[in-house]
Design a protein around this motif. Structure first.
Motif, PDB file in Angstrom:
ATOM      1  N   THR A  45      34.852  31.940  31.039  1.00 21.01           N
ATOM      2  CA  THR A  45      36.036  32.620  31.562  1.00 21.01           C
ATOM      3  C   THR A  45      36.138  32.505  33.072  1.00 21.01           C
ATOM      4  OG1 THR A  45      34.807  34.697  31.602  1.00 21.01           O
ATOM      5  CG2 THR A  45      36.144  34.235  29.656  1.00 21.01           C
ATOM      6  N   GLU A  46      35.144  32.967  33.789  1.00 22.59           N
ATOM      7  CA  GLU A  46      35.159  32.904  35.249  1.00 22.59           C
ATOM      8  C   GLU A  46      33.747  33.124  35.761  1.00 22.59           C
ATOM      9  OE1 GLU A  46      36.214  37.150  36.996  1.00 22.59           O
ATOM     10  OE2 GLU A  46      37.761  36.402  35.646  1.00 22.59           O
ATOM     11  N   VAL A  47      33.534  32.786  37.011  1.00 19.75           N
ATOM     12  CA  VAL A  47      32.237  33.008  37.644  1.00 19.75           C
ATOM     13  C   VAL A  47      32.299  34.342  38.379  1.00 19.75           C
ATOM     14  CG1 VAL A  47      30.613  32.136  39.344  1.00 19.75           C
ATOM     15  CG2 VAL A  47      31.862  30.542  37.885  1.00 19.75           C
ATOM     16  N   MET A  48      31.360  35.228  38.050  1.00 22.06           N
ATOM     17  CA  MET A  48      31.322  36.553  38.668  1.00 22.06           C
ATOM     18  C   MET A  48      30.262  36.575  39.760  1.00 22.06           C
ATOM     19  SD  MET A  48      31.439  39.220  35.560  1.00 22.06           S
ATOM     20  CE  MET A  48      31.692  38.556  33.951  1.00 22.06           C
ATOM     21  N   ASP A  49      30.466  37.428  40.733  1.00 23.15           N
ATOM     22  CA  ASP A  49      29.421  37.598  41.731  1.00 23.15           C
ATOM     23  C   ASP A  49      28.360  38.545  41.170  1.00 23.15           C
ATOM     24  OD1 ASP A  49      31.111  39.758  41.783  1.00 23.15           O
ATOM     25  OD2 ASP A  49      30.885  40.138  43.918  1.00 23.15           O
ATOM     26  N   PRO A  50      27.138  38.523  41.722  1.00 26.23           N
ATOM     27  CA  PRO A  50      26.056  39.357  41.178  1.00 26.23           C
ATOM     28  C   PRO A  50      26.370  40.848  41.160  1.00 26.23           C
ATOM     29  CG  PRO A  50      25.159  37.690  42.624  1.00 26.23           C
ATOM     30  CD  PRO A  50      26.651  37.604  42.746  1.00 26.23           C
ATOM     31  N   ALA A  51      27.154  41.334  42.106  1.00 31.20           N
ATOM     32  CA  ALA A  51      27.499  42.756  42.120  1.00 31.20           C
ATOM     33  C   ALA A  51      28.338  43.123  40.899  1.00 31.20           C
ATOM     34  CB  ALA A  51      28.252  43.102  43.400  1.00 31.20           C
ATOM     35  N   ARG A  52      29.269  42.255  40.521  1.00 29.29           N
ATOM     36  CA  ARG A  52      30.085  42.522  39.317  1.00 29.29           C
ATOM     37  C   ARG A  52      29.231  42.462  38.055  1.00 29.29           C
ATOM     38  NH1 ARG A  52      35.383  38.900  39.136  1.00 29.29           N
ATOM     39  NH2 ARG A  52      35.464  39.695  37.011  1.00 29.29           N
ATOM     40  N   VAL A  53      28.271  41.549  38.028  1.00 30.11           N
ATOM     41  CA  VAL A  53      27.382  41.454  36.859  1.00 30.11           C
ATOM     42  C   VAL A  53      26.569  42.730  36.717  1.00 30.11           C
ATOM     43  CG1 VAL A  53      25.384  40.252  35.909  1.00 30.11           C
ATOM     44  CG2 VAL A  53      27.261  38.948  36.880  1.00 30.11           C
TER      45      VAL A  53
END
Length: 97
Positions: A45-53
């Motif tokens: 879907t998309e690449v998330m940043d570590p904070a969102r993960v």
């Protein structure tokens, strides 16, 4: 080099670790945690940043990111970790035999 010795009286158990092996083990565990976060952030879907993960893992369970991380990506990453550990242990046992 001095060894770190841990002893327990009940049950009588002793464990000796060298500081180098302890340091290498800690570095490998931290690298594994970092790679898990990277693997959870990459998907179709998309690449998330570590904070969102991390927010999706431990934060709001109603977010769309939480579904993508917890239900789709986390089982794949955990299965890969378990299979990798099993292959490593089987290789070590095979060399020991």
């Amino acid at each position: 080099m001095t060894n770190i010795v841990v002893r327990a009286s009940r049950p009588p158990v002793s464990l000796r670790l060298s500081p180098r092996s302890l340091g290498v083990g800690v570095i490998l565990v931290l690298a594994c945690v970092a790679l898990v976060v990277v693997a959870l952030s990459i998907g179709s879907t998309e690449v998330m940043d570590p904070a969102r993960v991390l927010r999706a893992l431990f934060g709001d369970p109603e977010a769309d990111d939480a579904f993508a991380v917890r239900e789709l990506r986390l089982p794949r990453v955990l299965a890969g970790l378990i299979v990798g550990c099993a292959l490593g242990m089987s290789g070590a046992l095979f060399q020991g035999v």
